[in-house]
Write a protein that holds these residues in place. Sequence first.
Motif, PDB file in Angstrom:
ATOM      1  N   HIS A 191       0.837  -1.197   0.000  1.00  0.00           N
ATOM      2  CA  HIS A 191       0.000   0.000   0.000  1.00  0.00           C
ATOM      3  C   HIS A 191       0.876   1.252   0.000  1.00  0.00           C
ATOM      4  N   PRO A 192       0.636   2.211  -0.896  1.00  0.00           N
ATOM      5  CA  PRO A 192       1.427   3.442  -0.905  1.00  0.00           C
ATOM      6  C   PRO A 192       1.037   4.372   0.243  1.00  0.00           C
ATOM      7  N   LEU A 193       2.038   5.036   0.793  1.00  0.00           N
ATOM      8  CA  LEU A 193       1.857   5.914   1.938  1.00  0.00           C
ATOM      9  C   LEU A 193       2.811   7.090   1.805  1.00  0.00           C
ATOM     10  N   ASN A 194       2.321   8.306   2.014  1.00  0.00           N
ATOM     11  CA  ASN A 194       3.149   9.505   1.947  1.00  0.00           C
ATOM     12  C   ASN A 194       3.681   9.881   3.325  1.00  0.00           C
ATOM     13  N   VAL A 195       4.963  10.227   3.380  1.00  0.00           N
ATOM     14  CA  VAL A 195       5.561  10.762   4.602  1.00  0.00           C
ATOM     15  C   VAL A 195       6.237  12.078   4.245  1.00  0.00           C
ATOM     16  N   TYR A 196       5.858  13.136   4.951  1.00  0.00           N
ATOM     17  CA  TYR A 196       6.440  14.459   4.751  1.00  0.00           C
ATOM     18  C   TYR A 196       7.279  14.824   5.977  1.00  0.00           C
ATOM     19  N   VAL A 197       8.400  15.484   5.746  1.00  0.00           N
ATOM     20  CA  VAL A 197       9.246  15.953   6.837  1.00  0.00           C
ATOM     21  C   VAL A 197       9.478  17.446   6.656  1.00  0.00           C
ATOM     22  N   THR A 198       9.496  18.183   7.778  1.00  0.00           N
ATOM     23  CA  THR A 198       9.771  19.611   7.698  1.00  0.00           C
ATOM     24  C   THR A 198      10.404  20.095   8.996  1.00  0.00           C
ATOM     25  N   HIS A 199      10.934  21.310   8.942  1.00  0.00           N
ATOM     26  CA  HIS A 199      11.533  21.975  10.093  1.00  0.00           C
ATOM     27  C   HIS A 199      11.241  23.457   9.921  1.00  0.00           C
ATOM     28  N   LEU A 200      10.327  23.989  10.739  1.00  0.00           N
ATOM     29  CA  LEU A 200       9.861  25.356  10.556  1.00  0.00           C
ATOM     30  C   LEU A 200      10.753  26.372  11.271  1.00  0.00           C
ATOM     31  N   HIS A 201      10.513  27.640  10.935  1.00  0.00           N
ATOM     32  CA  HIS A 201      11.247  28.772  11.511  1.00  0.00           C
ATOM     33  C   HIS A 201      11.278  28.689  13.031  1.00  0.00           C
ATOM     34  N   TRP A 202      12.388  29.124  13.650  1.00  0.00           N
ATOM     35  CA  TRP A 202      12.635  28.827  15.051  1.00  0.00           C
ATOM     36  C   TRP A 202      12.348  29.935  16.047  1.00  0.00           C
ATOM     37  N   THR A 203      12.304  31.214  15.663  1.00  0.00           N
ATOM     38  CA  THR A 203      12.215  32.268  16.677  1.00  0.00           C
ATOM     39  C   THR A 203      10.810  32.374  17.259  1.00  0.00           C
ATOM     40  N   ASP A 204      10.730  32.786  18.531  1.00  0.00           N
ATOM     41  CA  ASP A 204       9.430  32.955  19.180  1.00  0.00           C
ATOM     42  C   ASP A 204       8.602  34.038  18.494  1.00  0.00           C
ATOM     43  N   ALA A 205       9.279  35.041  17.955  1.00  0.00           N
ATOM     44  CA  ALA A 205       8.564  36.134  17.295  1.00  0.00           C
ATOM     45  C   ALA A 205       8.152  35.790  15.860  1.00  0.00           C
ATOM     46  N   GLY A 206       8.548  34.607  15.392  1.00  0.00           N
ATOM     47  CA  GLY A 206       8.319  34.267  13.985  1.00  0.00           C
ATOM     48  C   GLY A 206       7.026  33.527  13.704  1.00  0.00           C
ATOM     49  N   THR A 207       5.957  33.837  14.429  1.00  0.00           N
ATOM     50  CA  THR A 207       4.694  33.126  14.191  1.00  0.00           C
ATOM     51  C   THR A 207       4.172  33.356  12.783  1.00  0.00           C
ATOM     52  N   GLY A 208       4.323  34.577  12.277  1.00  0.00           N
ATOM     53  CA  GLY A 208       3.863  34.876  10.922  1.00  0.00           C
ATOM     54  C   GLY A 208       4.668  34.110   9.877  1.00  0.00           C
ATOM     55  N   ILE A 209       5.961  33.969  10.112  1.00  0.00           N
ATOM     56  CA  ILE A 209       6.796  33.203   9.184  1.00  0.00           C
ATOM     57  C   ILE A 209       6.366  31.741   9.187  1.00  0.00           C
ATOM     58  N   ARG A 210       6.158  31.180  10.381  1.00  0.00           N
ATOM     59  CA  ARG A 210       5.709  29.784  10.461  1.00  0.00           C
ATOM     60  C   ARG A 210       4.343  29.601   9.804  1.00  0.00           C
ATOM     61  N   ALA A 211       3.456  30.568   9.976  1.00  0.00           N
ATOM     62  CA  ALA A 211       2.137  30.471   9.345  1.00  0.00           C
ATOM     63  C   ALA A 211       2.258  30.412   7.823  1.00  0.00           C
ATOM     64  N   ALA A 212       3.149  31.236   7.256  1.00  0.00           N
ATOM     65  CA  ALA A 212       3.371  31.205   5.807  1.00  0.00           C
ATOM     66  C   ALA A 212       3.982  29.871   5.384  1.00  0.00           C
ATOM     67  N   GLN A 213       4.893  29.356   6.193  1.00  0.00           N
ATOM     68  CA  GLN A 213       5.507  28.063   5.869  1.00  0.00           C
ATOM     69  C   GLN A 213       4.494  26.927   5.945  1.00  0.00           C
ATOM     70  N   VAL A 214       3.585  26.979   6.917  1.00  0.00           N
ATOM     71  CA  VAL A 214       2.527  25.969   7.010  1.00  0.00           C
ATOM     72  C   VAL A 214       1.598  26.051   5.805  1.00  0.00           C
ATOM     73  N   ALA A 215       1.305  27.271   5.355  1.00  0.00           N
ATOM     74  CA  ALA A 215       0.474  27.428   4.155  1.00  0.00           C
ATOM     75  C   ALA A 215       1.150  26.778   2.950  1.00  0.00           C
ATOM     76  N   ASP A 216       2.457  26.981   2.815  1.00  0.00           N
ATOM     77  CA  ASP A 216       3.205  26.333   1.731  1.00  0.00           C
ATOM     78  C   ASP A 216       3.202  24.816   1.903  1.00  0.00           C
ATOM     79  N   LEU A 217       3.373  24.366   3.137  1.00  0.00           N
ATOM     80  CA  LEU A 217       3.368  22.935   3.432  1.00  0.00           C
ATOM     81  C   LEU A 217       2.038  22.302   3.040  1.00  0.00           C
ATOM     82  N   VAL A 218       0.940  22.907   3.464  1.00  0.00           N
ATOM     83  CA  VAL A 218      -0.388  22.363   3.166  1.00  0.00           C
ATOM     84  C   VAL A 218      -0.648  22.377   1.660  1.00  0.00           C
ATOM     85  N   ARG A 219      -0.214  23.441   1.002  1.00  0.00           N
ATOM     86  CA  ARG A 219      -0.374  23.518  -0.455  1.00  0.00           C
ATOM     87  C   ARG A 219       0.417  22.405  -1.146  1.00  0.00           C
TER      88      ARG A 219
END
Length: 290
Positions: free
Chosen positions: A142-170
């Motif tokens: 059976h085929p199965l997809n596995v995705y790996v990622t490492h998002l932006h690290w700073t506490d103030a970078g919530t907006g950056i992580r949100a953009a990265q999650v949008a790219d990830l979901v897309r």
Amino acid sequence: MKRLACLCLLLLLSCASTTQVPPAHADGTLAVRIVTLNLYHDKDDWPARRVQIVETLRRMQPDVIALQEVLQHPDLENQARWLASELGYQWEFFSTDAPGKPRRYGNAILSRHRVLMRGQEVLRPTDDNRTVGLVRIELDGHPLNVYVTHLHWTDAGTGIRAAQVADLVRYIGTTSAGLPSLVAGDFNAAADAPELALLRQDFADTYGSLHPQADAIASSTLNLKYFAPRRIDHVFHQCNAFAPVASEILFTRPDAAGVWASDHFGLYAHLRLTAGQPQPHCGGRQGRAR
């Protein structure tokens, strides 16, 4: 002599059965076991740290291993390649550094199953050097997809992580082909953080689903020797494809010589593939590690 040969064969079969994890549960449903770990690249004596890592993973025999902070340079063999060689796994490496560069840094996926395809996407902003990597494996046919990622690290970078999650979901939307999918990695955010909301529409936090009351110390995936407790390393499972069976934090103690595996703990998840029925804890708030 014949009896001795038969005895040797039985012993070999017995040893094999203790090292191979069966792909199916007793009821016939498929199981998948995954580990995610931030390797802490080559800091703090990698040759000493990697002993505990490879011994633990060899004993566990997960189907898939997602790695972050994977490094290679002229004096260091690619860490994912080394681990894959030791474990007998296939490996795929994902980096914003060009393949010809002597120093490359990124994420990786190791699998003990046949790899059907791989892919990679750079996440915004491009100068943050973040990627999402994809490996499609064949799990007991059976085929199965596995995705790996490492998002932006700073506490103030919530907006950056949100953009990265949008790219990830897309990226998941354009590559998943309707197949069951897992997303693992270091998100640098709690599972219920606002910037991960888009991912939580279709994916659930495996550990949080099983341990909704876990406190911050017990559930921390940051090594408490280095950091204050936070659970930021996650396995997210597709809501209509998996049911969580078990999940635990790994590498929470140093070895006998006092060497820690990493500045992060690892995370293990065991999931059962379902028949497309939505599971609890999907599409809503996850258990928060307080």
